[in-house]
Design a protein around this motif. Structure first.
Motif, PDB file in Angstrom:
ATOM      1  N   ARG A   1      -5.630  -5.812   6.273  1.00 11.15           N
ATOM      2  CA  ARG A   1      -6.120  -4.488   5.882  1.00 11.15           C
ATOM      3  C   ARG A   1      -7.552  -4.533   5.375  1.00 11.15           C
ATOM      4  O   ARG A   1      -8.165  -3.481   5.151  1.00 11.15           O
TER       5      ARG A   1
ATOM      6  N   ALA B   1       3.320 -11.391   3.515  1.00 10.27           N
ATOM      7  CA  ALA B   1       2.524 -10.381   2.822  1.00 10.27           C
ATOM      8  C   ALA B   1       1.058 -10.779   2.780  1.00 10.27           C
ATOM      9  O   ALA B   1       0.166  -9.924   2.878  1.00 10.27           O
ATOM     10  N   TYR B   2       0.792 -12.071   2.653  1.00 12.43           N
ATOM     11  CA  TYR B   2      -0.592 -12.562   2.635  1.00 12.43           C
ATOM     12  C   TYR B   2      -1.314 -12.174   3.922  1.00 12.43           C
ATOM     13  O   TYR B   2      -2.437 -11.653   3.885  1.00 12.43           O
TER      14      TYR B   2
ATOM     15  N   GLY C   1      -0.582  -5.850  -5.053  1.00  8.29           N
ATOM     16  CA  GLY C   1       0.330  -6.480  -4.104  1.00  8.29           C
ATOM     17  C   GLY C   1      -0.143  -7.865  -3.714  1.00  8.29           C
ATOM     18  O   GLY C   1       0.648  -8.813  -3.634  1.00  8.29           O
ATOM     19  N   PHE C   2      -1.443  -8.024  -3.482  1.00  5.33           N
ATOM     20  CA  PHE C   2      -2.002  -9.328  -3.111  1.00  5.33           C
ATOM     21  C   PHE C   2      -1.867 -10.316  -4.267  1.00  5.33           C
ATOM     22  O   PHE C   2      -1.536 -11.495  -4.064  1.00  5.33           O
TER      23      PHE C   2
ATOM     24  N   ARG D   1      -3.257  -0.634  -5.210  1.00  4.84           N
ATOM     25  CA  ARG D   1      -1.954  -1.037  -4.662  1.00  4.84           C
ATOM     26  C   ARG D   1      -2.071  -2.335  -3.877  1.00  4.84           C
ATOM     27  O   ARG D   1      -1.248  -3.245  -4.021  1.00  4.84           O
ATOM     28  N   LEU D   2      -3.085  -2.423  -3.011  1.00  2.00           N
ATOM     29  CA  LEU D   2      -3.291  -3.647  -2.238  1.00  2.00           C
ATOM     30  C   LEU D   2      -3.693  -4.808  -3.145  1.00  2.00           C
ATOM     31  O   LEU D   2      -3.252  -5.949  -2.939  1.00  2.00           O
TER      32      LEU D   2
ATOM     33  N   ILE E   1      -1.451  -8.065   4.264  1.00  2.00           N
ATOM     34  CA  ILE E   1      -2.412  -7.420   3.370  1.00  2.00           C
ATOM     35  C   ILE E   1      -3.836  -7.829   3.732  1.00  2.00           C
ATOM     36  O   ILE E   1      -4.758  -6.999   3.722  1.00  2.00           O
ATOM     37  N   SER E   2      -4.032  -9.098   4.063  1.00  2.00           N
ATOM     38  CA  SER E   2      -5.374  -9.569   4.435  1.00  2.00           C
ATOM     39  C   SER E   2      -5.901  -8.821   5.648  1.00  2.00           C
ATOM     40  O   SER E   2      -7.114  -8.596   5.777  1.00  2.00           O
TER      41      SER E   2
ATOM     42  N   HIS F   1      -8.000   1.079  -4.308  1.00  2.00           N
ATOM     43  CA  HIS F   1      -7.318  -0.049  -3.659  1.00  2.00           C
ATOM     44  C   HIS F   1      -6.347  -0.790  -4.583  1.00  2.00           C
ATOM     45  O   HIS F   1      -5.933  -1.901  -4.250  1.00  2.00           O
TER      46      HIS F   1
ATOM     47  N   SER G   1       2.333  -2.263   8.747  1.00  2.00           N
ATOM     48  CA  SER G   1       2.272  -1.462   7.536  1.00  2.00           C
ATOM     49  C   SER G   1       3.367  -0.407   7.516  1.00  2.00           C
ATOM     50  O   SER G   1       3.621   0.193   6.505  1.00  2.00           O
TER      51      SER G   1
END
Length: 302
Positions: free
Chosen positions: A163, A156-157, A65-66, A61-62, A160-161, A59, A302
């Motif tokens: 996911r 993005a928050y 990114g987060f 990347r996520l 991504i959240s 994970h 996504s």
């Protein structure tokens, strides 16, 4: 949980503002804020790593990114914009994020949003304009671009959240993202890119002088920790679109905290704007109950 997250986040500004005015640098305040919150939530990360071999490798990347966008980027861009333009204008631009998410789904699916979503978006934005009170504000191109970058980070928050789930526990995502943001901010401070000033000062809250660690402890240990914890748990349940509109209530709660602790009394028009924001959220939520499932929405974004 979405409302609780907005309530927690909204207390950060009124508590951080006196510290910055008293001599604390933004880099120091953000480093402590992200670092302490990440440590408080770290047991969830350790538990996820114990249960799932190769958790970080799967994970990363996520997580990165987060940490770089919703955690670090949003705060840096917003406060940088705030230094070049009125806070109200920066807030207004940053909270265009819900509309940006609606447009993103529209572009990706080539399907126009329903009338409820369009009307909800319009009503909520009109309410936001009334709440932040941008009358007499001047235009600044760089400040506008920075605020728009903050809005993208807010988007993005929510994306991504959404996911997060059984494979990527929400609290583990929040903890790893906060720690990632703190590490990057620490590097920026050590290298001198971001100034680091943390004097032992007293600040005034609700008419009383308190030591510097009291507001900072609240912001880091309560506001940031609960804000991200409740937020990442709420988004997968209600979807990024609805969660983003619910997040607009953060502006209303921020007015309340500023009223209580900084003696900044809201004008009547701001109360009217708050009512419109709530109406907009209700309209968007009414549509969400019969259209896109949160998991399907995450796949689209996504």
């Amino acid at each position: 949980m979405g409302v609780a997250s907005a309530l927690a986040f909204s207390s950060s500004g009124p508590f951080i503002k006196p510290l910055l005015e008293a001599g604390w640098s933004l880099g120091a305040a953000l480093l402590v804020r992200m670092g302490v919150a990440g440590l408080v939530l770290s047991p969830a990360l350790f538990l996820a790593m114990k249960r799932q071999r190769g958790f970080v490798r799967r994970h990363w990347r996520l997580i990165v990114g987060f940490g770089l966008m919703p955690v670090l980027g949003c705060q840096l861009f917003f406060f940088s914009a705030m230094q070049r333009m009125p806070v109200a204008v920066a807030l207004l631009i940053q909270y265009l994020a819900p509309v940006m998410l609606v447009v993103a789904v529209w572009v990706r699916t080539r399907r126009a949003p329903s009338a409820l979503v369009l009307w909800g978006s319009l009503v909520a934005i009109v309410g936001l304009v009334l709440v932040v009170d941008i009358s007499g504000a001047s235009f600044d191109l760089i400040g506008t671009l920075l605020a728009l970058a903050a809005a993208v980070c807010v988007c993005a928050y929510f994306v991504i959240s959404e996911r997060a789930g059984d494979d990527l526990p929400p609290l583990a995502l929040a903890a790893s993202g906060l720690l990632t943001g703190a590490i990057v901010m620490g590097i920026l401070c050590v290298t001198g890119i971001m100034p680091f000033e943390a004097p032992a000062v007293s600040v005034v809250l609700a008419g009383a002088a308190v030591p510097w660690w009291m507001p900072l402890l609240w912001v880091a240990g309560v506001a940031t920790t609960l804000g991200y914890a409740f937020g990442v748990m709420a988004v997968p349940r209600i979807g990024s679109r609805v969660a983003s509109f619910v997040g607009l209530s953060e502006v209303l709660f921020a007015l309340m905290f500023a009223w209580i602790f900084l003696a900044e009394v809201p004008a009547p028009v701001q109360f009217a704007g708050g009512a419109l924001i709530l109406v907009g959220v209700v309209l968007v939520r009414a549509d969400a109950s019969s259209t896109v499932h949160p998991r399907d929405e995450a796949a689209v974004l996504s």
